[in-house]
Design a protein around this motif. Structure first.
Motif, PDB file in Angstrom:
ATOM      1  N   PHE A 110      34.511  -7.897 -38.093  1.00 24.54           N
ATOM      2  CA  PHE A 110      34.939  -6.705 -37.179  1.00 24.54           C
ATOM      3  C   PHE A 110      34.476  -5.240 -37.776  1.00 24.54           C
ATOM      4  CE2 PHE A 110      38.066  -3.286 -36.138  1.00 24.54           C
ATOM      5  CZ  PHE A 110      38.122  -3.613 -34.714  1.00 24.54           C
ATOM      6  N   VAL A 111      34.393  -5.088 -39.062  1.00 27.83           N
ATOM      7  CA  VAL A 111      34.176  -3.717 -39.587  1.00 27.83           C
ATOM      8  C   VAL A 111      32.608  -3.512 -39.173  1.00 27.83           C
ATOM      9  CG1 VAL A 111      33.628  -2.543 -41.810  1.00 27.83           C
ATOM     10  CG2 VAL A 111      35.990  -4.021 -41.348  1.00 27.83           C
TER      11      VAL A 111
ATOM     12  N   PHE B 114      32.736  -2.695 -35.294  1.00 27.78           N
ATOM     13  CA  PHE B 114      33.094  -1.449 -35.080  1.00 27.78           C
ATOM     14  C   PHE B 114      32.453  -0.248 -35.662  1.00 27.78           C
ATOM     15  CE2 PHE B 114      35.895   2.088 -34.080  1.00 27.78           C
ATOM     16  CZ  PHE B 114      36.468   1.535 -32.910  1.00 27.78           C
TER      17      PHE B 114
ATOM     18  N   MET C 205      29.745   0.276 -33.335  1.00 29.95           N
ATOM     19  CA  MET C 205      30.003   0.839 -32.123  1.00 29.95           C
ATOM     20  C   MET C 205      30.249   2.446 -32.214  1.00 29.95           C
ATOM     21  SD  MET C 205      32.808  -1.964 -30.576  1.00 29.95           S
ATOM     22  CE  MET C 205      33.213  -0.800 -29.063  1.00 29.95           C
ATOM     23  N   THR C 206      30.757   2.534 -33.640  1.00 30.63           N
ATOM     24  CA  THR C 206      31.048   4.217 -33.718  1.00 30.63           C
ATOM     25  C   THR C 206      29.847   4.803 -33.917  1.00 30.63           C
ATOM     26  OG1 THR C 206      33.000   3.285 -35.239  1.00 30.63           O
ATOM     27  CG2 THR C 206      32.251   5.570 -35.697  1.00 30.63           C
TER      28      THR C 206
ATOM     29  N   ALA D 149      28.584   5.289 -30.492  1.00 29.63           N
ATOM     30  CA  ALA D 149      29.536   6.247 -29.785  1.00 29.63           C
ATOM     31  C   ALA D 149      29.203   7.638 -30.101  1.00 29.63           C
ATOM     32  CB  ALA D 149      30.885   6.074 -30.322  1.00 29.63           C
TER      33      ALA D 149
ATOM     34  N   PHE E 124      32.610  -4.284 -24.165  1.00 28.14           N
ATOM     35  CA  PHE E 124      33.598  -5.279 -24.526  1.00 28.14           C
ATOM     36  C   PHE E 124      33.426  -5.683 -26.040  1.00 28.14           C
ATOM     37  CE2 PHE E 124      35.448  -9.587 -24.943  1.00 28.14           C
ATOM     38  CZ  PHE E 124      36.728  -9.278 -24.570  1.00 28.14           C
ATOM     39  N   ASN E 125      34.536  -5.525 -26.803  1.00 21.87           N
ATOM     40  CA  ASN E 125      34.434  -6.118 -28.072  1.00 21.87           C
ATOM     41  C   ASN E 125      35.636  -7.076 -28.367  1.00 21.87           C
ATOM     42  OD1 ASN E 125      36.114  -5.026 -30.974  1.00 21.87           O
ATOM     43  ND2 ASN E 125      34.445  -5.977 -31.295  1.00 21.87           N
ATOM     44  N   VAL E 126      35.146  -8.113 -28.961  1.00 23.31           N
ATOM     45  CA  VAL E 126      36.432  -8.963 -29.790  1.00 23.31           C
ATOM     46  C   VAL E 126      35.924  -9.291 -31.104  1.00 23.31           C
ATOM     47  CG1 VAL E 126      35.641 -11.077 -28.264  1.00 23.31           C
ATOM     48  CG2 VAL E 126      37.986 -10.961 -29.361  1.00 23.31           C
ATOM     49  N   TYR E 127      36.490  -9.201 -32.018  1.00 24.37           N
ATOM     50  CA  TYR E 127      36.292  -9.357 -33.513  1.00 24.37           C
ATOM     51  C   TYR E 127      34.755  -8.817 -33.802  1.00 24.37           C
ATOM     52  CZ  TYR E 127      36.440 -11.250 -38.090  1.00 24.37           C
ATOM     53  OH  TYR E 127      36.553 -11.334 -39.413  1.00 24.37           O
TER      54      TYR E 127
END
Lengths: 98, 98
Positions: free
Chosen positions: B40-41, B44, B47-48, B51, B64-67
């Motif tokens: 996840f780290v 994400f 993603m950051t 973003a 869409f995100n999962v784990y």
């Protein structure tokens, strides 16, 4: 140990969440909520705060984002349904969004 | 001005992306790709970075995100289809994931 919510613990934990806009997912022991923010920076800023708590608690959401909208689904993979961790993360999400 | 990709610009911009795992979305002038990370780290964190570029370019993904998994769809709302901005963001996503 994470346990699936029992019939007796379920009401007291979930009812307050239903009052803030959470709802059961159709055909799944999971809860969902859609958050709307002012813009992408606000939406992703909130996601970033949630992400850090999620990792700290080792409990991660399923979430979809487009611009200022974030659709969240919470459930606990290990118990194939809702656990107290979902209610805890849902409360944190509401607190961070308010 | 953002413009919808023409028949002639489409190939040169999209073919290199198809080669890295991007694909057309069924029934929509949009492209999609699923990224898998170690955890996840990592997911994400990626993603950051995306973003911040998205906001800088004022062009935001549907994701869409999962784990450790992130499913991305790119399209340009203003032109109701693919523009050069989508190819640019897709290339940035690939670069940041590699």
């Amino acid at each position: 140990m994470t346990e699936k919510l029992s019939e007796t613990t379920r009401g007291p934990l979930l009812e307050p969440l239903f009052a803030t806009g959470w709802a059961m997912v159709e055909g799944r022991d999971a809860i969902q909520k859609t958050y709307k923010f002012k813009n992408f920076v606000e939406a992703f800023g909130w996601m970033t705060q949630v992400a850090i708590w999620s990792e700290k608690w080792n409990h991660h959401p399923e979430w979809f984002n487009v611009y200022n909208r974030v659709e969240v689904v919470l459930s606990t993979h290990d118990v194939e349904g809702l656990s107290a961790l979902d209610a805890k993360l849902a409360r944190k999400m509401d607190a961070l969004a308010s």
